[in-house]
Design a protein around this motif. Structure first.
Motif, PDB file in Angstrom:
ATOM      1  N   UNK A  93       0.887  -1.163   0.000  1.00  0.00           N
ATOM      2  CA  UNK A  93       0.000   0.000   0.000  1.00  0.00           C
ATOM      3  C   UNK A  93       0.919   1.205   0.000  1.00  0.00           C
ATOM      4  N   UNK A  94       0.737   2.069  -0.980  1.00  0.00           N
ATOM      5  CA  UNK A  94       1.615   3.231  -1.103  1.00  0.00           C
ATOM      6  C   UNK A  94       0.791   4.502  -1.226  1.00  0.00           C
ATOM      7  N   UNK A  95       1.457   5.578  -0.870  1.00  0.00           N
ATOM      8  CA  UNK A  95       0.898   6.905  -1.094  1.00  0.00           C
ATOM      9  C   UNK A  95       1.885   7.617  -2.004  1.00  0.00           C
ATOM     10  N   UNK A  96       1.399   8.012  -3.136  1.00  0.00           N
ATOM     11  CA  UNK A  96       2.263   8.702  -4.108  1.00  0.00           C
ATOM     12  C   UNK A  96       2.376  10.168  -3.701  1.00  0.00           C
ATOM     13  N   UNK A  97       3.520  10.772  -3.984  1.00  0.00           N
ATOM     14  CA  UNK A  97       3.653  12.201  -3.680  1.00  0.00           C
ATOM     15  C   UNK A  97       2.678  13.016  -4.523  1.00  0.00           C
ATOM     16  N   UNK A  98       2.256  14.129  -3.998  1.00  0.00           N
ATOM     17  CA  UNK A  98       1.323  14.991  -4.723  1.00  0.00           C
ATOM     18  C   UNK A  98       1.975  15.591  -5.960  1.00  0.00           C
ATOM     19  N   UNK A  99       1.166  15.955  -6.894  1.00  0.00           N
ATOM     20  CA  UNK A  99       1.644  16.602  -8.106  1.00  0.00           C
ATOM     21  C   UNK A  99       2.058  18.026  -7.754  1.00  0.00           C
ATOM     22  N   UNK A 100       3.336  18.366  -7.951  1.00  0.00           N
ATOM     23  CA  UNK A 100       3.794  19.699  -7.561  1.00  0.00           C
ATOM     24  C   UNK A 100       3.281  20.819  -8.457  1.00  0.00           C
ATOM     25  N   UNK A 101       2.701  20.476  -9.594  1.00  0.00           N
ATOM     26  CA  UNK A 101       2.192  21.507 -10.493  1.00  0.00           C
ATOM     27  C   UNK A 101       3.257  21.931 -11.495  1.00  0.00           C
ATOM     28  N   UNK A 102       2.854  22.644 -12.531  1.00  0.00           N
ATOM     29  CA  UNK A 102       3.787  22.976 -13.614  1.00  0.00           C
ATOM     30  C   UNK A 102       4.830  24.022 -13.237  1.00  0.00           C
ATOM     31  N   UNK A 103       4.596  24.818 -12.196  1.00  0.00           N
ATOM     32  CA  UNK A 103       5.539  25.870 -11.846  1.00  0.00           C
ATOM     33  C   UNK A 103       6.454  25.513 -10.678  1.00  0.00           C
ATOM     34  N   UNK A 104       6.378  24.275 -10.201  1.00  0.00           N
ATOM     35  CA  UNK A 104       7.186  23.871  -9.043  1.00  0.00           C
ATOM     36  C   UNK A 104       8.633  23.663  -9.453  1.00  0.00           C
ATOM     37  N   UNK A 105       9.523  23.908  -8.525  1.00  0.00           N
ATOM     38  CA  UNK A 105      10.945  23.667  -8.736  1.00  0.00           C
ATOM     39  C   UNK A 105      11.200  22.175  -8.558  1.00  0.00           C
TER      40      UNK A 105
END
Length: 145
Positions: free
Chosen positions: A37-49
């Motif tokens: 069972x895993x939790x994937x990291x959130x999508x940082x969005x297109x402007x994230x470093x």
């Protein structure tokens, strides 16, 4: 939360979860069906470093199982009760498809596993063997009812 198959590279993380050497868990990954069972990291969005983004999955728990003599045997379960309950759906799903029942021996001190088993439809069927001096309870899931 997502569930995926474990791979050899997961052995270190699994060993840390259950306080066993990674080599022992590497063998489990090779010899049994192991689902994480895993939790994937959130999508940082297109402007994230991208340099500051942690893209690794967080392992919330795992279940290991194998089949012997027409019974699916859950050999290891780790995770909080709600995660463990969802992980138990993996061997149950396989058992239902194949017409097998599921056996699971839970140390009496593992209240999360006991709660997960009962919530997933398992029935306590009596005492199990002692593991490292600790008493256990046998649980059984019968897909026929």
């Amino acid at each position: 939360m997502e569930v995926r198959d474990a791979v050899e590279d997961d052995a270190e993380t699994l060993g840390a979860i259950v306080d066993l050497p990674a080599d022992a868990l590497r063998n489990v990954v090779h010899d049994r069906t192991v689902r994480l069972a895993i939790e994937r990291p959130g999508d940082p969005g297109p402007n994230a470093d991208a340099d500051g983004v942690d893209d690794t999955d967080s392992v919330l728990g795992f279940v290991a199982f194998d089949v012997r003599d027409g019974t699916v045997h859950v050999t290891q379960l780790a995770g909080a009760a709600d995660v463990a309950e969802q992980l138990l759906a993996e061997p149950v799903r396989f058992a239902v498809q194949e017409g097998f029942d599921v056996a699971f021996v839970v140390p009496d001190s593992d209240t999360d596993a006991a709660a997960a088993a009962e919530a997933a439809g398992f029935t306590a069927v009596g005492p199990g063997p002692r593991f490292d001096g600790e008493t256990t309870t046998r649980y059984r899931f019968d897909p026929a009812g």
